[in-house]
Each structure stands twice: as structure tokens, then as C-alpha cells.
Design an enzyme around this catalytic site. Structure first.
Site, PDB file in Angstrom:
ATOM      1  N   HIS A  26      22.824  19.125  59.066  1.00 51.41           N
ATOM      2  CA  HIS A  26      22.046  18.116  58.622  1.00 51.41           C
ATOM      3  C   HIS A  26      23.069  17.006  57.957  1.00 51.41           C
ATOM      4  O   HIS A  26      22.938  15.832  58.117  1.00 51.41           O
ATOM      5  CB  HIS A  26      20.869  18.528  57.847  1.00 51.41           C
ATOM      6  CG  HIS A  26      19.941  19.429  58.481  1.00 51.41           C
ATOM      7  ND1 HIS A  26      19.824  20.777  57.798  1.00 51.41           N
ATOM      8  CD2 HIS A  26      19.037  19.168  59.135  1.00 51.41           C
ATOM      9  CE1 HIS A  26      18.691  21.181  58.221  1.00 51.41           C
ATOM     10  NE2 HIS A  26      18.390  20.532  59.248  1.00 51.41           N
TER      11      HIS A  26
ATOM     12  N   GLN B 119       4.380  21.622  65.186  1.00 50.99           N
ATOM     13  CA  GLN B 119       5.278  22.079  66.160  1.00 50.99           C
ATOM     14  C   GLN B 119       5.645  23.563  66.384  1.00 50.99           C
ATOM     15  O   GLN B 119       6.636  24.068  66.899  1.00 50.99           O
ATOM     16  CB  GLN B 119       6.643  21.194  66.081  1.00 50.99           C
ATOM     17  CG  GLN B 119       7.325  21.723  64.947  1.00 50.99           C
ATOM     18  CD  GLN B 119       8.488  20.741  64.798  1.00 50.99           C
ATOM     19  OE1 GLN B 119       8.424  19.546  64.758  1.00 50.99           O
ATOM     20  NE2 GLN B 119       9.817  21.210  64.973  1.00 50.99           N
TER      21      GLN B 119
ATOM     22  N   HIS C 198      21.508  21.979  55.659  1.00 49.38           N
ATOM     23  CA  HIS C 198      22.630  22.659  55.852  1.00 49.38           C
ATOM     24  C   HIS C 198      23.719  21.925  56.207  1.00 49.38           C
ATOM     25  O   HIS C 198      23.382  20.415  56.421  1.00 49.38           O
ATOM     26  CB  HIS C 198      22.651  23.917  56.580  1.00 49.38           C
ATOM     27  CG  HIS C 198      21.938  23.495  57.903  1.00 49.38           C
ATOM     28  ND1 HIS C 198      22.518  22.802  58.852  1.00 49.38           N
ATOM     29  CD2 HIS C 198      20.785  24.076  58.461  1.00 49.38           C
ATOM     30  CE1 HIS C 198      21.946  22.724  59.915  1.00 49.38           C
ATOM     31  NE2 HIS C 198      20.741  23.743  59.787  1.00 49.38           N
TER      32      HIS C 198
ATOM     33  N   MET D  77      13.437  19.054  58.868  1.00 46.28           N
ATOM     34  CA  MET D  77      12.528  20.051  58.210  1.00 46.28           C
ATOM     35  C   MET D  77      12.919  20.507  56.872  1.00 46.28           C
ATOM     36  O   MET D  77      12.182  21.392  56.511  1.00 46.28           O
ATOM     37  CB  MET D  77      11.797  21.140  59.319  1.00 46.28           C
ATOM     38  CG  MET D  77      11.436  20.402  60.537  1.00 46.28           C
ATOM     39  SD  MET D  77      10.050  21.390  61.249  1.00 46.28           S
ATOM     40  CE  MET D  77      11.003  22.869  61.914  1.00 46.28           C
TER      41      MET D  77
ATOM     42  N   GLY E 296      20.515  16.629  66.487  1.00 43.64           N
ATOM     43  CA  GLY E 296      21.690  17.408  66.775  1.00 43.64           C
ATOM     44  C   GLY E 296      21.588  18.133  68.202  1.00 43.64           C
ATOM     45  O   GLY E 296      20.512  18.406  68.738  1.00 43.64           O
TER      46      GLY E 296
ATOM     47  N   LYS F 187      22.539  20.720  68.924  1.00 47.06           N
ATOM     48  CA  LYS F 187      21.963  21.789  68.966  1.00 47.06           C
ATOM     49  C   LYS F 187      20.859  22.312  69.454  1.00 47.06           C
ATOM     50  O   LYS F 187      20.434  23.122  70.348  1.00 47.06           O
ATOM     51  CB  LYS F 187      21.924  22.614  67.584  1.00 47.06           C
ATOM     52  CG  LYS F 187      21.679  23.978  67.501  1.00 47.06           C
ATOM     53  CD  LYS F 187      21.221  24.430  66.203  1.00 47.06           C
ATOM     54  CE  LYS F 187      20.468  25.603  66.278  1.00 47.06           C
ATOM     55  NZ  LYS F 187      18.977  25.783  66.095  1.00 47.06           N
ATOM     56  N   ASP F 188      19.858  21.221  69.451  1.00 48.43           N
ATOM     57  CA  ASP F 188      18.444  21.317  70.169  1.00 48.43           C
ATOM     58  C   ASP F 188      18.624  20.248  71.148  1.00 48.43           C
ATOM     59  O   ASP F 188      17.881  19.129  71.143  1.00 48.43           O
ATOM     60  CB  ASP F 188      17.540  20.921  69.015  1.00 48.43           C
ATOM     61  CG  ASP F 188      17.504  21.871  67.929  1.00 48.43           C
ATOM     62  OD1 ASP F 188      16.832  22.912  68.080  1.00 48.43           O
ATOM     63  OD2 ASP F 188      17.749  21.589  66.840  1.00 48.43           O
TER      64      ASP F 188
HETATM   65  P1  AMP Z   1      15.587  20.907  61.774  1.00 46.15           P
HETATM   66  O1  AMP Z   1      15.585  20.374  60.321  1.00 46.15           O
HETATM   67  O2  AMP Z   1      15.934  22.317  61.953  1.00 46.15           O
HETATM   68  O3  AMP Z   1      14.150  20.433  62.524  1.00 46.15           O
HETATM   69  O4  AMP Z   1      16.590  20.080  62.287  1.00 46.15           O
HETATM   70  C1  AMP Z   1      16.872  18.499  62.052  1.00 46.15           C
HETATM   71  C2  AMP Z   1      17.961  18.077  62.838  1.00 46.15           C
HETATM   72  O5  AMP Z   1      19.156  18.689  62.603  1.00 46.15           O
HETATM   73  C3  AMP Z   1      17.666  17.998  64.337  1.00 46.15           C
HETATM   74  O6  AMP Z   1      17.876  16.842  65.012  1.00 46.15           O
HETATM   75  C4  AMP Z   1      18.464  19.383  64.647  1.00 46.15           C
HETATM   76  O7  AMP Z   1      19.150  19.355  65.871  1.00 46.15           O
HETATM   77  C5  AMP Z   1      19.591  19.031  63.609  1.00 46.15           C
HETATM   78  N1  AMP Z   1      20.392  20.317  63.594  1.00 46.15           N
HETATM   79  C6  AMP Z   1      20.112  21.589  63.233  1.00 46.15           C
HETATM   80  N2  AMP Z   1      20.970  22.476  63.124  1.00 46.15           N
HETATM   81  C7  AMP Z   1      22.246  21.662  63.471  1.00 46.15           C
HETATM   82  C8  AMP Z   1      23.519  21.960  63.814  1.00 46.15           C
HETATM   83  N3  AMP Z   1      23.890  23.301  63.543  1.00 46.15           N
HETATM   84  N4  AMP Z   1      24.313  20.996  63.746  1.00 46.15           N
HETATM   85  C9  AMP Z   1      24.038  19.816  63.972  1.00 46.15           C
HETATM   86  N5  AMP Z   1      22.600  19.230  64.315  1.00 46.15           N
HETATM   87  C10 AMP Z   1      21.716  20.332  63.814  1.00 46.15           C
END
Ligand code: AMP
Length: 278
Positions: A35, A59, A32, A28, A145, A147-148
Site C-alpha cells: 500500500h 466483496q 503494508h 481495505m 496493485g 498483485k491483484d
Molecule cells: P487491499 O487493501 O488488499 O484491498 O489492497 C489495496 C490495494 O493494494 C489493491 O490495489 C491491491 O492490489 C494493492 N496491493 C495489495 N498487496 C500488494 C502488494 N503486495 N504489492 C502491491 N500492491 C498491493
């Protein structure tokens, strides 16, 4: 060279002659190092890396959370270029949800507890958009990740049930030096909240330590997490969980693979983290 595409047809055109296998990293934005780690893994594993940048309105369970979700496309694109990403799909909302769109993908039991209970509808939004991304991109592999952790399980179930051939790969959580898991939402923390936020990790590490020392009562492990969190006045605990690693049902005793997880609010900012056991 990184190509940035907006429409489905542009993306399909770019993918038509792309070397296989293709690796997909859905995001999204507000990218960082977490990603970046997914992009690096995709690049190492596959011949063409596709990153999607799309803040998925479906979502979010709080309108304010969607509106204030951080966005900076020029910075995100620079990161994708640095990481050698081949294709970036950054579509407008109507390219993902064309006019008249009226379908939802709803995953069952594994989507119900934890984040599913705390944010009703959240995983329908996630499963629906990821099903669309999987179908439009047609990647051999997709990287998410740990993390989720529940999100990974929901997406695996969705892909299996809908016969989508994309393999779902979970990658380790990337953390700051003090243990805070990287998250786009961390930008909203005040200096005091930022200083307090590593308490999530400390709570998980304390419970893991108790488990390693032989504690098998799930309630005792939850109590360890609650006690650690209670020492931090800025932390508003939403849930602490010790769940079965496959079903995510809450456990009485930890006898096999399990997942420690928690959700904590710091003012309006909600953070989650987890730690697998076994
Ligand atoms: P998001 O942009 O927050 O929807 O995350 C996109 C992807 O990056 C998802 O698969 C998250 O689980 C992963 N992600 C977010 N934060 C982290 C992290 N600290 N370490 C590893 N993967 C991450």
C-alpha cells in the site's frame, strides 16, 4: 497534514479546494509496504493524494473472512501520515451504502474466470464499491496493485464502460525478501504456513523459467506450477492458470502476452499471486 474524513460530504468539502490532479489509492486497511508503494506513486504523480480505508462487506464471499479481516485504524492512519497522504476517507458502511442502496455493477467476461469463478460475486462487490469511490472522489488517477491482476482488469473495464474518467494505473507487486507477496491476509499464517507460503512465488518463477527456456505449451507450464506446489504439504492448491493476458481465457499455447496465476490455501488463509509473461 493528513486529514481524516468520515462522511461523503466532509470528503467532498475537503476535495473542493484541493490542488489537482488528485490521486486515489483504495484500500481495505491493515496497510503494508505494498500500500505504501501505491501512496508513494500517487504522491509522486499527483498534487493531492487520497487514501480510502474501507473493508467492503459486499466483496467478501465468506462471512468469516469479512469478520476476521484484520483492522487497525490508528496504525493505518500513522502510515498514511508517514507517507504524506493529504486526505484519508475512512467511512462507516452507511456512508458508502446509504439505507436503501440497491444497485450492483457486474463486469462481464474478464470477471468470470479465476477469482471470479473461485469467489462468485466477489468482483461485483469490487466493481460496485470502486465505482462509488471513483464517483465520490472524482480523482484524475487511481492506483492499484498488480498483485491483484484480474482486479485491475475488471476495474479498467468498469471505468471504461461506465464512462468514468479516472485513469487506472497498475503498480508492481511488493514482496518480502523470500518472494511472498505482501498481503493483509499474511498475518493469519502460522509460523509453519508462513515458512511454506513462498512456494507460490517459486511456482511462478519456475513456470516463467520454463517459458523463457522456450516452453509454449500452457499445460506444461501449469504442470511446472503444480509440481512445485505439490512439494509443499501445507499448500492446498485451488487453481493454477495460464491465461491470455487480455481476456484471461485459459490458453493451449502461449503465443502472446499471458498471465500465470494461482490461488493456494494454507489452512483457512487463501493466498493469490501472479506473473505476467510477454
Ligand atoms: P487491499 O487493501 O488488499 O484491498 O489492497 C489495496 C490495494 O493494494 C489493491 O490495489 C491491491 O492490489 C494493492 N496491493 C495489495 N498487496 C500488494 C502488494 N503486495 N504489492 C502491491 N500492491 C498491493
Amino acid at each position: 497534514m493528513t486529514r481524516v474524513l468520515r462522511s461523503r460530504s466532509e470528503l467532498r468539502g475537503a476535495l473542493a479546494g484541493a490542488p489537482r490532479p488528485v490521486g486515489l489509492v483504495p484500500t481495505m486497511g491493515w496497510l503494508h509496504d505494498g500500500h505504501r508503494a501505491l501512496m508513494q506513486r500517487a504522491r509522486a504523480d499527483t498534487a493531492t493524494t487520497v487514501v480510502t480505508i474501507f473493508v467492503n462487506p459486499h466483496q467478501f464471499t465468506e462471512a468469516a473472512d469479512y469478520t476476521r479481516y484484520p483492522r487497525d485504524e490508528p496504525r493505518d492512519l500513522a502510515i498514511c501520515r508517514e507517507e504524506g497522504v493529504d486526505l484519508v476517507w475512512a467511512p462507516p458502511v452507511e456512508e458508502v451504502y446509504p439505507p436503501g442502496f440497491d444497485t450492483a455493477v457486474s463486469v462481464g467476461a474478464v470477471a468470470r474466470p479465476l477469482e471470479g469463478a473461485a469467489r462468485p460475486g466477489h468482483f461485483d462487490g469490487v466493481a460496485t464499491v470502486v465505482a462509488i469511490l471513483f464517483n465520490v472522489v472524482g480523482a484524475e488517477r487511481a492506483y492499484f496493485g498488480q498483485k491483484d491482476a484480474q482486479q485491475v482488469m475488471v476495474i479498467r473495464q468498469m471505468a471504461r464502460d461506465l464512462a468514468i474518467a479516472t485513469e487506472v494505473i497498475a503498480c508492481p507487486t511488493v514482496r518480502e525478501a523470500d518472494g511472498l507477496a505482501l498481503s493483509s491476509r499474511n498475518v493469519h499464517l502460522s509460523a509453519d504456513e508462513r515458512a511454506a507460503a513462498p512456494v507460490l512465488r517459486r511456482a511462478l518463477v519456475a513456470a516463467r523459467g520454463a517459458w523463457q527456456a522456450g516452453e509454449r505449451s500452457a499445460e506444461a507450464l501449469r504442470a511446472v506450477m503444480r509440481k512445485t506446489l505439490a512439494a509443499e504439504p501445507l499448500a492446498g492448491v485451488e487453481y493454477v492458470s495460464v491465461a491470455d493476458g487480455t481476456t484471461l481465457g485459459e490458453l493451449d499455447r502461449v503465443t502472446g502476452p499471458a498471465l500465470l496465476s494461482l490461488a493456494v490455501r494454507f489452512g483457512p488463509t487463501r493466498l493469490i499471486d501472479n506473473e505476467p509473461l510477454g
